[in-house]
Design a protein around this motif. Structure first.
Motif, mmCIF file in Angstrom:
data_model
loop_
_atom_site.group_PDB
_atom_site.id
_atom_site.type_symbol
_atom_site.label_atom_id
_atom_site.label_comp_id
_atom_site.label_asym_id
_atom_site.label_seq_id
_atom_site.Cartn_x
_atom_site.Cartn_y
_atom_site.Cartn_z
ATOM 1 N N GLU A 66 -21.977 -18.017 41.608
ATOM 2 C CA GLU A 66 -21.274 -17.812 42.614
ATOM 3 C C GLU A 66 -22.266 -17.371 43.914
ATOM 4 O O GLU A 66 -22.033 -16.720 44.751
ATOM 5 C CB GLU A 66 -20.566 -16.427 41.551
ATOM 6 C CG GLU A 66 -21.728 -15.031 41.165
ATOM 7 C CD GLU A 66 -21.723 -14.408 40.435
ATOM 8 O OE1 GLU A 66 -20.598 -13.638 41.320
ATOM 9 O OE2 GLU A 66 -21.356 -13.743 39.759
ATOM 10 N N THR A 95 -14.399 -14.030 33.846
ATOM 11 C CA THR A 95 -15.167 -15.368 34.609
ATOM 12 C C THR A 95 -14.936 -16.450 34.617
ATOM 13 O O THR A 95 -15.370 -17.095 34.372
ATOM 14 C CB THR A 95 -16.044 -15.095 35.425
ATOM 15 O OG1 THR A 95 -17.213 -14.805 34.538
ATOM 16 C CG2 THR A 95 -16.135 -13.512 36.279
ATOM 17 N N ASN A 152 -19.673 -15.052 35.837
ATOM 18 C CA ASN A 152 -20.221 -15.882 36.901
ATOM 19 C C ASN A 152 -18.549 -16.116 37.519
ATOM 20 O O ASN A 152 -18.169 -16.817 37.057
ATOM 21 C CB ASN A 152 -21.559 -17.019 36.388
ATOM 22 C CG ASN A 152 -21.041 -18.389 37.704
ATOM 23 O OD1 ASN A 152 -21.567 -17.672 38.973
ATOM 24 N ND2 ASN A 152 -20.895 -19.242 37.627
ATOM 25 N N ARG A 153 -18.153 -15.523 38.785
ATOM 26 C CA ARG A 153 -17.191 -15.898 39.381
ATOM 27 C C ARG A 153 -17.601 -16.387 40.254
ATOM 28 O O ARG A 153 -18.055 -16.599 41.527
ATOM 29 C CB ARG A 153 -17.023 -14.641 40.113
ATOM 30 C CG ARG A 153 -15.313 -14.693 40.533
ATOM 31 C CD ARG A 153 -14.680 -12.936 40.933
ATOM 32 N NE ARG A 153 -14.963 -12.407 40.335
ATOM 33 C CZ ARG A 153 -13.820 -11.722 38.519
ATOM 34 N NH1 ARG A 153 -13.120 -13.190 38.920
ATOM 35 N NH2 ARG A 153 -14.214 -11.249 38.068
ATOM 36 N N VAL A 154 -17.305 -17.647 40.048
ATOM 37 C CA VAL A 154 -17.256 -18.935 40.684
ATOM 38 C C VAL A 154 -15.972 -19.237 42.063
ATOM 39 O O VAL A 154 -15.195 -18.470 41.966
ATOM 40 C CB VAL A 154 -16.765 -20.618 40.055
ATOM 41 C CG1 VAL A 154 -16.187 -21.072 40.437
ATOM 42 C CG2 VAL A 154 -17.495 -20.587 38.989
ATOM 43 N N PRO A 155 -16.613 -19.213 43.100
ATOM 44 C CA PRO A 155 -15.934 -19.331 44.836
ATOM 45 C C PRO A 155 -14.669 -20.118 44.193
ATOM 46 O O PRO A 155 -14.335 -21.034 43.742
ATOM 47 C CB PRO A 155 -16.702 -19.904 45.642
ATOM 48 C CG PRO A 155 -17.582 -19.385 44.664
ATOM 49 C CD PRO A 155 -17.928 -19.760 42.854
#
Length: 163
Positions: A66, A95, A152-155
């Motif tokens: 992220e 996430t 982990n917040r992925v775009p």
């Protein structure tokens, strides 16, 4: 999304937990399939190692980091999908796949759409996973659920640039 959607997500997660852990054979089959089909190649971030870039094994299947800002894409003819980022496949509940059921995973792989009915899975995600048996897809999901969760917040994907 309706007001009942959060309850449905919670119920699905509770049902998956109530089912208990997957049998060891299914998990091992999933590990084999995940490794044989190269999921790590895209879904595990790289780090610098003694011989150059190597998979960051502390972030297995965590998807695009992220905090990693990508440079602007080169000027190319307009593409059909824009910019895609690899998903977090760890069992993180916020996430990753932590609130998904095995059936959610199978529907996603079969339909090529997030949770079976959402946005399309974007290239380079191979559509061939949709041809795998339910048993194999469930085994892959069972293995992914054994990984340490990585927050982990992925775009979000970016649309194609206007020309």
């Amino acid at each position: 999304m309706t007001r009942l959607a959060p309850l449905l997500i919670l119920f699905t997660a509770m049902a998956a937990q109530a089912a208990g852990p997957a049998p060891r054979e299914r998990i091992e089959r999933g590990r084999y399939l995940i490794n044989a089909t190269g999921c790590m190649d895209c879904h595990t971030p790289l780090k610098n190692g003694p011989r150059g870039p190597e998979p960051d094994r502390t972030r297995l299947f965590a998807g695009h980091p992220e905090a990693l800002a990508m440079p602007p894409a080169p000027a190319l003819p307009a593409g059909p999908w824009g910019v895609s980022y690899t998903a977090n496949l760890t069992p993180d509940p916020d996430t990753g796949l932590g609130r998904w059921s095995a059936q959610d995973f199978v529907r996603t792989m079969r339909s090529g759409r997030h949770l079976g009915s959402g946005r399309p899975l974007l290239p380079p995600m191979p559509a061939a996973y949709g041809q795998m048996s339910d048993e194999d897809l469930q085994a892959m999901f069972a293995y992914l659920q054994t990984l340490p969760p990585v927050r982990n917040r992925v775009p979000a994907p970016l649309p194609p640039a206007a020309r």
